[in-house]
Motif scaffolding. Sequence first.
Motif, PDB file in Angstrom:
ATOM      1  N   ASP A 163      -3.591  72.657 -10.777  1.00 51.83           N
ATOM      2  CA  ASP A 163      -2.979  71.392 -11.179  1.00 51.83           C
ATOM      3  C   ASP A 163      -2.666  70.628  -9.909  1.00 51.83           C
ATOM      4  O   ASP A 163      -2.773  71.168  -8.789  1.00 51.83           O
ATOM      5  N   PHE A 164      -2.282  69.338 -10.055  1.00 56.76           N
ATOM      6  CA  PHE A 164      -2.035  68.473  -8.908  1.00 56.76           C
ATOM      7  C   PHE A 164      -0.586  68.020  -8.863  1.00 56.76           C
ATOM      8  O   PHE A 164       0.102  67.993  -9.898  1.00 56.76           O
ATOM      9  N   PRO A 165      -0.108  67.613  -7.676  1.00 52.26           N
ATOM     10  CA  PRO A 165       1.206  66.969  -7.594  1.00 52.26           C
ATOM     11  C   PRO A 165       1.177  65.654  -8.370  1.00 52.26           C
ATOM     12  O   PRO A 165       0.126  65.030  -8.558  1.00 52.26           O
ATOM     13  N   GLY A 166       2.353  65.222  -8.816  1.00 50.95           N
ATOM     14  CA  GLY A 166       2.439  63.977  -9.562  1.00 50.95           C
ATOM     15  C   GLY A 166       2.274  62.761  -8.665  1.00 50.95           C
ATOM     16  O   GLY A 166       2.440  62.824  -7.445  1.00 50.95           O
ATOM     17  N   LEU A 167       1.943  61.628  -9.290  1.00 52.17           N
ATOM     18  CA  LEU A 167       1.785  60.365  -8.565  1.00 52.17           C
ATOM     19  C   LEU A 167       3.044  60.017  -7.799  1.00 52.17           C
ATOM     20  O   LEU A 167       2.981  59.547  -6.655  1.00 52.17           O
ATOM     21  N   GLU A 168       4.201  60.270  -8.404  1.00 47.23           N
ATOM     22  CA  GLU A 168       5.465  59.912  -7.770  1.00 47.23           C
ATOM     23  C   GLU A 168       5.755  60.775  -6.546  1.00 47.23           C
ATOM     24  O   GLU A 168       6.553  60.394  -5.676  1.00 47.23           O
ATOM     25  N   GLU A 169       5.105  61.909  -6.433  1.00 50.15           N
ATOM     26  CA  GLU A 169       5.377  62.826  -5.324  1.00 50.15           C
ATOM     27  C   GLU A 169       4.576  62.488  -4.079  1.00 50.15           C
ATOM     28  O   GLU A 169       5.099  62.520  -2.952  1.00 50.15           O
ATOM     29  N   ILE A 170       3.292  62.153  -4.245  1.00 51.88           N
ATOM     30  CA  ILE A 170       2.436  61.929  -3.072  1.00 51.88           C
ATOM     31  C   ILE A 170       1.806  60.538  -3.052  1.00 51.88           C
ATOM     32  O   ILE A 170       1.221  60.147  -2.037  1.00 51.88           O
ATOM     33  N   GLY A 171       1.885  59.806  -4.138  1.00 54.14           N
ATOM     34  CA  GLY A 171       1.362  58.450  -4.147  1.00 54.14           C
ATOM     35  C   GLY A 171      -0.078  58.314  -4.591  1.00 54.14           C
ATOM     36  O   GLY A 171      -0.633  57.219  -4.574  1.00 54.14           O
ATOM     37  N   ILE A 172      -0.737  59.420  -4.954  1.00 55.98           N
ATOM     38  CA  ILE A 172      -2.112  59.398  -5.448  1.00 55.98           C
ATOM     39  C   ILE A 172      -2.155  60.201  -6.743  1.00 55.98           C
ATOM     40  O   ILE A 172      -1.660  61.336  -6.786  1.00 55.98           O
ATOM     41  N   ASP A 173      -2.768  59.633  -7.784  1.00 49.31           N
ATOM     42  CA  ASP A 173      -2.880  60.320  -9.067  1.00 49.31           C
ATOM     43  C   ASP A 173      -4.206  61.075  -9.096  1.00 49.31           C
ATOM     44  O   ASP A 173      -5.216  60.589  -9.621  1.00 49.31           O
ATOM     45  N   TYR A 174      -4.197  62.292  -8.528  1.00 45.34           N
ATOM     46  CA  TYR A 174      -5.432  63.077  -8.457  1.00 45.34           C
ATOM     47  C   TYR A 174      -5.883  63.560  -9.835  1.00 45.34           C
ATOM     48  O   TYR A 174      -7.083  63.735 -10.066  1.00 45.34           O
ATOM     49  N   ARG A 175      -4.957  63.781 -10.738  1.00 42.91           N
ATOM     50  CA  ARG A 175      -5.366  64.249 -12.069  1.00 42.91           C
ATOM     51  C   ARG A 175      -6.169  63.164 -12.797  1.00 42.91           C
ATOM     52  O   ARG A 175      -7.209  63.445 -13.399  1.00 42.91           O
ATOM     53  N   ARG A 176      -5.682  61.931 -12.744  1.00 37.89           N
ATOM     54  CA  ARG A 176      -6.417  60.833 -13.389  1.00 37.89           C
ATOM     55  C   ARG A 176      -7.764  60.630 -12.717  1.00 37.89           C
ATOM     56  O   ARG A 176      -8.801  60.457 -13.387  1.00 37.89           O
TER      57      ARG A 176
END
Length: 776
Positions: A163-176
Amino acid sequence: MSDGRRALNLLPMETARVDLVYRPLRVGFALISSNRESFRKAVKLCNVFWGGSYNPILPVDRPEAAALVEVFRPDLLIPVGDDPAIAAFINGYPHLKSPLYSSRLFSPGAENGVHAQLLDIQNLFYHCREKPDWKRFLDDGFRMLSWAADDPLADAFLTQFGDFPGLEEIGIDYRRLTSEVTGGVDVRIVRDEPVPRDIFDHPRIANLSRFGLVPHYIPNAGWIYPGLYIGDASNGLDLINFWNLRACGISLVFQDLAHGFRTTELNQAHLERLRSAGFSAGVREGRHTVWFRHEVKESAEEAAEGGCNFAGLSEHSWNGHNVRPRQMCFGEETTLGIVGGTPTAPRVRFALKEKPFSGDIWFHQQHLVASISTKGLWGEEANHTFNPPCIPELNEVASRVMHRNHMSVRLEPAGVGLIINATEKDADLGAFPTSTLMESVFNLGGYSAQSSASGLITRQLITRMGGVDGARAFKIPGVRKLLKTYGPLSSFSRRGALGIIGQADSATGSFFEDHRNLYIEPRKYGDDLTPSMVFSHLVEKGLFRIGVDLRCPACALTSWTALDVLHQKLTCSLCGTEFDATRQLVEGNYAYRRNGVLGLEKNTHGAIPVVLLLQQLFVNLDIRIFSSSYDLVPNEPGNGLPNCETDFCILASEDANKTAVIIGECKDVGGRIDENDINNLRRVAEALPDKRFQVYILLAKLAPFTTNEIALAKELNSTPWLRRVIMLTARELEPYNMFERTNKELGLEIEHCFTFKDLAEATQLIYFDNDRANTK
């Protein structure tokens, strides 16, 4: 252009082969083993980066944390959490400072948003989008797996499926982003129900960071045994062990002791896939391996089905002899390097052409490692090297002397790792000065090292002979005797020199005829070496100057005049009277004197045995990094280390885990090795860090060792299993094949020695095992 090059003392343009192995930066995530949130954060970050699945997780509150750093050899350490123990742990590795522009893995951009500072899966998507392997990968139907946060196996699923870090955590939505690129199908794992068997039939997030990576060809990995890990998904150490084993390149799935029924079918599917693949790596007796934490050994063995091997993990499993990770890379490229710079600071520049990743300008902040190995660039007269040994503590020193960025170099077992950004089109690397390298090694042992006067003479003598292998003439005892017979102010005739060169040596019992097949320079095959050939060779190399002895008619004293300043009319160097030397020149003969560094009386005799030793080791063991005679002074006067000297220092990469350091004493005929020499060498050997170095103590002498010297040397092997002392005499140093005379004299069958460990074992056999007669 040529005139300008000569004025700047630049090297002529030459080419060299440069082998490049591109690999991701390996990051060690440091955390507290009981902090599950930190563990989840580290795993999710690893899934973002290309190659991130091979990053180790370091539990700093556990005794094996330091050992994990040693076996994984991370390029930098990243803290996960704010516990003071994490910061203290990272501060213990100043040579693993971050080479990135900031300490963050993601840097904000003013216009283009957030950028990853390491190669990430965005780079993978862009680079591989049209490649057949990528299309086949997606043809299997990508799955975006999810599960309930309170699922007892949630962290085990995270580790295996990703799984990936959330958008709010790193600034990039890798899951999307992943969903859009792969067309992934969302699949939900239902709490308390069995996990679908077909999950492994489809690619998933955890597979992305491994895509396109292959094991490096260096066979250093160990215990790569695929199978199952049986443990407790609620235990932080089990999860870390499971992650780190998979980060070694071991194919494993997690079986929970309390919820094993949920993954029974999944585990069977995994084992069937392993069997169908023939257990391509790490198979033991045709069976899979069950891994477990040593504390739950009985429970794990009860939960395992029959027909398997067992491997228990403890803090000692990561000692570098058992579990050893694979080094994963993108592949290898060979390019042509241009050698330039100056004789004292050569550099090689090469192109980065066939990149197995995207070098688009968008990825200019993303970094990776180009592992560089050069062929044929060993360094001029051993004064520098392009192939330093793997001593990670010297990363910063290497960065400063070999590159521009002070943390851009990582010393590796198979070369030099240069940290580059993805958009670089070429790179350059400078040579590592041998003197700086040796001084840095001794500094790790608490010593300040400086070349002694004898060491400087030895270096110049090697240069004069055209390199260490050019010193073969010193094997001949008559040559060594000639150099000792006449002082720097004594002249001699060619006839006298040939007589001495051809004499038998009473100390070693060798004859000139023993060297008739020695090639000191090119000659017709089958022609025997003669004293005349040897003397002409020495004069041509500049060890002796040609001149004449002339008698002044005014003061009646004889003085020597060099040929290059000789005239028919001369001025007496003793009384200043000018006289005509024509008749003496017509009727006289040439006279010779020692020249150059040999004109220095002090320390000259000690340099010859050292050069002879280095020449023999160069030929038989292919040593490349060596220097002579260092004065060693403790960095801290009160640390108990003695002021002393080593007649030489040699570095060799004999073991993937340690660098061999060879120090010792080298004595001419009549010299003695005493108790003080032995004690000083022992103290220096013990001061060098044991985890990094295997230290050998070499005692060389151009005469047989005495009974007392052998007894003192034996004390250096302080335990029955320790073999660190090496003893060599003229019997081993004069022949081209090192143990030719020894085998004949003692009735032994010592074969060719390829390493210093072999030499130490040979010394044990010759001097210590059978109390052979090796003394006088």
